[in-house]
Write an enzyme that holds these catalytic residues in place. Structure first.
Site, short mmCIF file in Angstrom:
data_model
loop_
_atom_site.label_atom_id
_atom_site.label_comp_id
_atom_site.label_asym_id
_atom_site.label_seq_id
_atom_site.Cartn_x
_atom_site.Cartn_y
_atom_site.Cartn_z
N LYS A 252 0.84 -1.20 0.00
CA LYS A 252 0.00 0.00 0.00
C LYS A 252 0.88 1.25 0.00
CE LYS A 252 -3.95 -1.71 2.71
NZ LYS A 252 -4.93 -1.62 1.62
N ASP A 263 -7.72 -2.61 10.46
CA ASP A 263 -8.19 -3.67 9.57
C ASP A 263 -8.68 -4.90 10.35
OD1 ASP A 263 -8.79 -4.22 6.93
OD2 ASP A 263 -6.86 -5.15 6.49
N GLU A 324 -6.13 -9.56 0.86
CA GLU A 324 -5.84 -10.63 1.82
C GLU A 324 -7.02 -10.98 2.70
OE1 GLU A 324 -5.41 -7.50 2.44
OE2 GLU A 324 -6.29 -7.40 4.44
N ARG A 326 -10.19 -11.38 2.17
CA ARG A 326 -11.11 -12.41 1.67
C ARG A 326 -10.52 -13.81 1.81
NH1 ARG A 326 -11.50 -9.55 -4.04
NH2 ARG A 326 -10.93 -7.80 -2.69
N1 BES Z 1 -8.09 -3.54 4.26
C1 BES Z 1 -8.21 -3.18 2.88
C2 BES Z 1 -9.49 -2.40 2.56
C3 BES Z 1 -9.66 -1.05 3.19
C4 BES Z 1 -9.43 0.09 2.44
C5 BES Z 1 -10.12 -0.91 4.48
C6 BES Z 1 -9.61 1.34 2.99
C7 BES Z 1 -10.31 0.34 5.04
C8 BES Z 1 -10.06 1.46 4.29
C9 BES Z 1 -8.21 -4.44 2.04
O1 BES Z 1 -7.44 -5.49 2.52
C10 BES Z 1 -7.65 -4.07 0.70
O2 BES Z 1 -6.51 -3.67 0.67
N2 BES Z 1 -8.44 -4.21 -0.36
C11 BES Z 1 -7.99 -3.89 -1.67
C12 BES Z 1 -8.51 -4.95 -2.61
C13 BES Z 1 -7.97 -4.84 -4.01
C14 BES Z 1 -6.50 -5.12 -4.02
C15 BES Z 1 -8.72 -5.81 -4.89
C16 BES Z 1 -8.53 -2.52 -2.05
O3 BES Z 1 -9.67 -2.22 -1.71
O4 BES Z 1 -7.80 -1.75 -2.62
ZN ZN Z 2 -7.16 -5.57 4.54
MN MN Z 3 -5.43 -5.34 1.95
#
Ligand code: BES
Ligand code: ZN
Ligand code: MN
Length: 471
Positions: A252, A263, A324, A326
Site C-alpha cells: 500500500k 483492519d 488478503e 477475503r
Molecule cells: N483492508 C483493505 C481495505 C480497506 C481500504 C479498508 C480502505 C479500510 C479502508 C483491504 O485489505 C484491501 O486492501 N483491499 C484492496 C482490494 C484490491 C487489491 C482488490 C482494495 O480495496 O484496494
Molecule cells: Zn485488509
Molecule cells: Mn489489503
C-alpha cells in the site's frame, strides 16, 4: 454513568426546538436575542440571574427522530462536561410519536458517546466531570434499572470495540487480540478457544496461513461460543481480524497504510457484540470466529502469482496480496459453517476501498446469498440507526472471480470491487447456509470526526449484531 428517574435540583437541561414558542422566560429571552436558535448541534449555557441552565438545540419541531435525539444527547454531554458539571437534570418531553423508551435510549446513547475518549497515550487529557443524569419524564417507567443497564451494556460494548480498533498494531496483534477477547468475554460466560499456528495448520486453513506467514507475529484463530445448545443451530459471526494490513508485496502507499491497524475492525465488532449478547443474556446460541493475522512483507510472504489452497479445497490464484482479507475470511467461514451448522452466518470486514468509493463512510455495504436473512439484517440495522445498503444480489458477479490457473482468483477486477469481494467470500460458505457479508471499510474508522463520531473507530455494527441476535 448513573441515570436516575426523578426531578432533581441539579443543573437543568432543556431540549429546545427551533421554532419553539416557549413561555419559559429565560429561554424566551435567549431565543429572542438570537444567540440561540434551537438548531441541532447548538448549545447554550445560560448563567444569568435565573441560575445556571443548559439549552440544547434539537432542530425543527415535528422532525424528531431517534438519530436527532442521539445527537441532542451527545451535544448535551459535550456541553455539560465542558461546563464541568457533575450532575444534571434533563427535562425530557415527548418527541413526535417516538415511544418514550426509544427516544430516551437514543438520548442516553448520545450521552455515552460524548464521554468516549481514546486518550491513554495523551499527557494532556480532556477531563470528564459528568457522573449522574436525572430525567424528568412525561411517563414514569416501570423497568428503569433493567432499561438503563441495557443501554449501558450496548454502549460499553461499543467502547470496547472502539478501543480495540484504536490501539496501534504494536499493541494489538494476533496474540494480544486473542487475550483481549478472553479478558472481555470469559467473565461474562463466553467460552473463548484460541488456536495457534500449528493447530491452524492441522485444521487445514491454508488460505489464512498464506496471508499470515509473512509476519513475525504468529496468527491466532479465535473461536468464541455463547449459550450453545444441543439441537439448536446457532447464529454465526465472522470478523476480519487483520491486525495490520501493509498490503504485502502489493504494498500500500504509506498514506493508505497509516490507519491499517483498523483492519481488525470486523473482529473488534464481533468481540464487542459477543460481550453485549452475553451480558444481555440473549436466549440464542451464538458462535463467533476470527482468523487473526498480519499482512506483512518478508522473505516468507506469499507473492502475487502464487496459487494457494483453502480449507474448503478450492484453489486460489493470488492476483494481489493486498486482497488478503477475503482469503482469511474464506477459511474462517468454511470452518464455522462446517463445524457449527449455523442457521445463518454474518461476516463483517473492512474488506474493500471500493466499498468506500461506492458508499462513502456513511453506509456499510452488504452482499448476501439469502433474501430473508438480508431483510432481517437490514431491519436490525434500521432499528438501531446504523446505516446499511444492500448491493445487488446477482450470481453474474461470480464470473469476475474466475481464474485461468486456479478455481478462483482473489480480485475481481476494477469494477464492482466491493461486490466481487463479497461474492468471493460467499464461495466458501458451505451447506447453503444463509449468509450476509457486511463491508465496514468506510464506516468502522473515520479519518476525520463527523458529527457525533470522533476521529478513529466508530463501533458501527455492534448494535446491529446485538439487535439481530435478539430477533
Ligand atoms: N483492508 C483493505 C481495505 C480497506 C481500504 C479498508 C480502505 C479500510 C479502508 C483491504 O485489505 C484491501 O486492501 N483491499 C484492496 C482490494 C484490491 C487489491 C482488490 C482494495 O480495496 O484496494
Ligand atoms: Zn485488509
Ligand atoms: Mn489489503
Amino acid at each position: 454513568m448513573k441515570f436516575i428517574q426523578e426531578k432533581t435540583n441539579n443543573t437543568p437541561v432543556y431540549l429546545v426546538h427551533e421554532e419553539s414558542a416557549c413561555e419559559f422566560k429565560p429561554l424566551r429571552r435567549v431565543m429572542d436575542s438570537g444567540v440561540f436558535k434551537g438548531k441541532s448541534g447548538e448549545t447554550y449555557h445560560h448563567l444569568l440571574e435565573d441560575g445556571a441552565m443548559l439549552f440544547i438545540g434539537v432542530g425543527p419541531k415535528n422532525k424528531d427522530t431517534t438519530e436527532s435525539l442521539r445527537q441532542a444527547g451527545y451535544h448535551a454531554g459535550v456541553a455539560l462536561n465542558k461546563a464541568n458539571i457533575d450532575k444534571a437534570n434533563v427535562k425530557f418531553n415527548t418527541y413526535n410519536d417516538i415511544p418514550q423508551h426509544q427516544a430516551l435510549r437514543a438520548f442516553m446513547e448520545g450521552l455515552y458517546l460524548s464521554m468516549y475518549r481514546f486518550d491513554k497515550y495523551l499527557s494532556d487529557k480532556d477531563p470528564l466531570t459528568l457522573k449522574e443524569v436525572s430525567f424528568q419524564l412525561k411517563d414514569t417507567m416501570a423497568d428503569w434499572e433493567a432499561f438503563t443497564n441495557s443501554v449501558g451494556i450496548d454502549m460499553e460494548a461499543v467502547a470496547l470495540t472502539r478501543n480495540l480498533i484504536n490501539e496501534p498494531a504494536r499493541v494489538i496483534y494476533p496474540e494480544t487480540l486473542a487475550q483481549a477477547a478472553q479478558e472481555a468475554l470469559e467473565p461474562h460466560g463466553v467460552e473463548v478457544r484460541v488456536y495457534d499456528e500449528k493447530q491452524i495448520e492441522d485444521i487445514g486453513m491454508s488460505a489464512y496461513l498464506s496471508v499470515a506467514k509473512g509476519s513475525a507475529k504468529p496468527p491466532r484463530f479465535i473461536v468464541m461460543t455463547y449459550n450453545l445448545k444441543e439441537g439448536v443451530a446457532p447464529l454465526a459471526l465472522v470478523g476480519k481480524g487483520m491486525t495490520y494490513d501493509s498490503g504485502g508485496y502489493s504494498l500500500k502507499p504509506s498514506d493508505s497504510m497509516k490507519t491499517m491497524q483498523s483492519d481488525m475492525s470486523g473482529a473488534a465488532t464481533v468481540i464487542g457484540a459477543m460481550q453485549a449478547i452475553a451480558r444481555h443474556g440473549i436466549d440464542r446460541p451464538v458462535v463467533a470466529v476470527v482468523a487473526a493475522c498480519e499482512n506483512m512483507v518478508s522473505g516468507d510472504s506469499y507473492k502475487p502469482g502464487d496459487v494457494i489452497h483453502s480449507l474448503l479445497g478450492k484453489t486460489i490464484e493470488v492476483d494481489n496480496t493486498d486482497a488478503e482479507g477475503r482469503l482469511t475470511l474464506a477459511d474462517a467461514i468454511t470452518y464455522v459453517t462446517d463445524n457449527y451448522k449455523p442457521e445463518a452466518v454474518v461476516d463483517l470486514a473492512t474488506l474493500t476501498g471500493a466499498c468506500v468509493v461506492a458508499l462513502g463512510d456513511l453506509y456499510t455495504g452488504m452482499v448476501a446469498n439469502d433474501e430473508a436473512l438480508k431483510d432481517k439484517v437490514l431491519a436490525a440495522a434500521k432499528q438501531v440507526d446504523e446505516k446499511l445498503w444492500a448491493f445487488p444480489m446477482d450470481d453474474a458477479y461470480k464470473e469476475l472471480n474466475k481464474s485461468q490457473v486456479a478455481d478462483l482468483k482473489n480480485t475481481g477486477g476494477r469494477w464492482g470491487g466491493a461486490i466481487t469481494a463479497g461474492y468471493f467470500v460467499g464461495e466458501f460458505v458451505i451447506n447453503n447456509t444463509p449468509w450476509v457479508h457486511l463491508d465496514i471499510a468506510g464506516t468502522a474508522f473515520l479519518d476525520k470526526a463527523r458529527d457525533i463520531y470522533p476521529f478513529g473507530a466508530t463501533g458501527h455494527g455492534v448494535k446491529t449484531l446485538v439487535a439481530l441476535a435478539k430477533k
